[in-house]
Design a protein around this motif. Structure first.
Motif: not given
Length: 377
Positions: A45-50, A291-293
């Motif tokens: 998951i990263k950015g606005f990916k849900t 934003t690489d969570y």
């Protein structure tokens, strides 16, 4: 087996009821975030990916081979080490002075309060304060160096040497002084950490010294021991558990260093990332740029593993049967190498920190000899 009465059962239920709010808050804000971080570490998951896809150990494989992460680990250990050795040495000296009844120092309570006061301030406010102090070119430190002491920085502009103020976090120096670009910001961060936590260490060591039985010192005086012998043979050996406790807590806090290097520079640890710690790198990867969570979560897990391994090793050192003469010898060698290394690299005011390391090495050597004598009896 005796059955519980109805009153006792109701009291137990009431106890569970009072504990329930804490359990709910802890589960929501402590336990679940840890579990979710573990889940993120194995996802993409990263950015606005849900939607969260499972990628196995890919993030951790990337972490092991990530040069920037290991540079951040190195920076973190450098700044923690530059802080802790002088902090422990200086706090130990003042703790012995403040608790010596024969010196009978005046206003000891005032001195303790002054030493401890920086620990009461928020870390963010301290970072902003020192950023203003070291500001370029009109900060108070620059004004003192250039205006009062007439000390200027030499920069190369179009092939010519130009005298300017000190830009401590973006230094432009000659090639033979290139190391200053990395080490000056690290020394400043280490000094801020020392200034913040030296008072806390002082209070803890004073508490440890006052807990030592006065009868030990009385017996030593009867046997003809002087002040130096009482310090080396009674005070410091009995302070060993407290000093190792301070080592553990300081190490854990040092691995989490974030606010000061983050706010002192460009929120990325400087132009050459000299003060980018593991915490700053985690924030950069998770909340800036890509934003690489998922990778940020892997970094958090890596920091946790490093901290646990170090804390476990030190905990083994604390145990009496594990903390033998070889541990003292190892500590002595480490501190001597680091101390002389710092002195030989810079030959500037960092030599004070270098000799702080050597001071701790001397203490370790004394403990080594003490343990060796005791085991040979």
């Amino acid at each position: 087996m005796k059955k519980k009465s109805g009153i006792e059962t109701r009291m137990n239920r009431a106890g569970y009821f009072f504990v329930l709010p804490f359990i709910l808050v802890y589960a929501a804000f402590q336990f679940w975030p840890v579990i979710y971080t573990l889940m993120l570490g194995f996802s993409d998951i990263k950015g606005f990916k849900t939607d969260m896809g499972f990628v196995g150990l890919e993030n951790f494989k990337r972490l092991v081979t990530d040069k920037y992460f290991w540079d951040a680990v190195y920076n973190t250990f450098c700044m923690w080490g530059l802080n802790f050795a002088p902090q422990l040495s200086i706090a130990l000296i003042f703790a012995i002075w403040f608790t010596d009844l024969r010196l009978n120092l005046k206003c000891k309570g005032t001195f303790r309060a002054v030493f401890y006061m920086p620990n009461l301030l928020t870390t963010a406010s301290i970072a902003i304060l020192f950023r203003s102090l070291f500001a370029y070119p009109i900060g108070p430190v620059n004004q003192f160096l250039t205006g009062t002491l007439n000390i200027w920085a030499t920069e190369i502009v179009d092939g010519q040497e130009v005298l300017r103020g000190f830009n401590f976090f973006r230094m432009n120096v000659t090639p033979d002084k290139d190391y200053l670009i990395d080490w000056v910001p690290r020394i400043i961060v280490a000094f801020i950490q020392w200034w913040m936590w030296c008072g806390h260490t002082l209070i803890m060591l004073m508490a440890g010294i006052t807990s030592i039985s006065p009868s030990l010192y009385e017996a030593a005086i009867v046997d003809g021991a002087n002040q130096r012998q009482q310090t080396w043979l009674i005070t410091i050996p009995l302070l060993r558990p407290m000093m190792l406790y301070l080592l553990v807590t300081s190490m854990i806090g040092g691995m989490q260093l974030f606010e000061i290097p983050f706010l002192l520079t460009d929120m990325r640890g400087g132009p050459r990332y000299a003060i980018r710690t593991m915490g700053v790198y985690l924030y950069n990867m998770g909340f800036q740029g890509t934003t690489d969570y998922a990778y940020a979560a892997a970094i958090a897990i890596g920091v946790f593993i490093i901290t646990i391994l170090l804390a476990t090793m030190i905990n083994q050192m604390i145990k009496e049967h594990k903390f033998n003469q070889w541990w003292y010898l190892l500590l002595m060698l480490i501190f001597i190498i680091v101390g002389f290394g710092l002195y030989m690299i810079t030959r500037m005011f960092i030599f004070m920190l270098g000799f702080g390391y050597i001071g701790v090495a001397v203490v370790a050597l004394h403990h080594y000899m003490y343990e060796k004598r005791r085991t040979n009896r």
